[in-house]
Motif scaffolding. Sequence first.
Motif, PDB file in Angstrom:
ATOM      1  N   UNK A 115      16.220 -20.478 -79.400  1.00 57.02           N
ATOM      2  CA  UNK A 115      15.706 -20.953 -81.009  1.00 57.02           C
ATOM      3  C   UNK A 115      14.837 -19.950 -81.890  1.00 57.02           C
ATOM      4  N   UNK A 116      14.123 -19.253 -81.323  1.00 58.71           N
ATOM      5  CA  UNK A 116      13.585 -17.823 -82.115  1.00 58.71           C
ATOM      6  C   UNK A 116      14.499 -17.256 -83.239  1.00 58.71           C
ATOM      7  N   UNK A 117      15.598 -16.738 -81.864  1.00 56.78           N
ATOM      8  CA  UNK A 117      16.779 -16.352 -83.082  1.00 56.78           C
ATOM      9  C   UNK A 117      17.411 -17.047 -83.490  1.00 56.78           C
ATOM     10  N   UNK A 118      17.519 -18.884 -83.671  1.00 58.83           N
ATOM     11  CA  UNK A 118      18.334 -18.990 -84.856  1.00 58.83           C
ATOM     12  C   UNK A 118      17.805 -19.004 -86.201  1.00 58.83           C
ATOM     13  N   UNK A 119      16.071 -19.466 -86.076  1.00 56.41           N
ATOM     14  CA  UNK A 119      15.367 -19.489 -87.233  1.00 56.41           C
ATOM     15  C   UNK A 119      14.773 -17.744 -87.485  1.00 56.41           C
TER      16      UNK A 119
END
Length: 450
Positions: A359-363
């Motif tokens: 999730x953090x990579x996506x954002x």
Amino acid sequence: MNVHQLLSQFQASGLESSFHGRHIEPQIMAGLDGSNWGLADYVARGGYAALRKILGQDGGEGLTQDQVIATVKESGLRGRGGAGFPTGLKWSFMPRQFPGQKYLVCNSDEGEPGTCKDRDIMQFNPHAVIEGMAIAAFAMGINVGYNYIHGEIFQTYERFEEALEQARAAGFLGQGIMGSTFNFQLHASHGFGAYICGEETALLESLEGKKGQPRFKPPFPASFGLYGKPTTINNTETFAAVPWIIRNGGAAYLACGKPNNGGTKIFSVSGDVERPGNYEIPMGTPFSKLLELAGGVRTGRQLKAVIPGGSSAPVLPASVMMDVTMDYDSIAKAGSMLGSGAVIVMDDSRCMVKALQRLSYFYSHESCGQCTPCREGTGWLWRMVDRIENGQGRASDLDMLDSVAGDIMGRTICALGDAAAMPVRGMLKHFRDEFVYHVEHKTCVVGAYV
């Protein structure tokens, strides 16, 4: 098989949903099987009867703009794109007496991970969106509208364009609609797949042919929107709910849900369930019932956690989620958000650190870079979580993660910064022990990623 391969399977849509001892027929996806999306089938299901009603083409006297807005207010319909703002109230903000051009925009830039409802509405029931937008345009005195469609669903864009041609040919769009004095032109616009364009002002910038970056607010779109003119923006599912409300009345729609949470809602259920897909259920339905409709947690596993409103919503543990009802207020009280209605189910094989890493990579990847806290902070969050996941975490990382997330929230032009920070804080709140284990043992407590 993932949820995107099950777009045509609306397991709940062909059934009546039991709610408080009554039977509620789905209002947007009822009776659809993927082959009856066209104009003739839509009209046979009662389509465009609401537009006829407000224009007085059904033998009645018609409705005034104020009456349409009052009906939508009475329905308790709240924005289905994530914010949950009361739709009728938003419509009342439009300065109807403004002498120049006004615009209506449908936000179909569905990019929230876990969400796939709007593309299905446009694929299987596009005329509901068209009719809903026409009703909204009448209520606010608008004669031009746009549907901004996510760039990665070109087949859906083509389907919506075909539906527009059908509606124009039948006289439901254009000049003098159904012999009345009401004029409304509606166009589809194809985006380019940027997640940030789901933010309404970034969407407007993109529609104008500019780089999709959020605007400072105020001014708000109701006074300074598309091309600097008054503009109202609603989500695809929001517009699709409007024809049913006008046909059946605001009170009937409100009664389908619960106070302050009227009607039905489409939830995109994905993850560790037997039957992922889109399910239209009454607002206020217990999560346990939705999980049952989706076939329950996959065989041999136990429910561990749920992200109830798309990837930007804080995660909730199973012990909390099983007592939640699917509506804005109940989920907010539990410490998360209903958001876009994407329900991501995770069983006991899932590593929360691994989930947060993704999730953090996506954002970090999707940040437009306009705001320093988001541009720098989202990358910082991802690098720390990635370090922890790969066995290089430090004890200080956990407090630093929480601190950086807190410094991002509320300090950016749009909500993407908050969207990146809330999953971090939710994971640390409910599953901090897993992060501690990763740091101390340089491996995952779960032991396997499935």
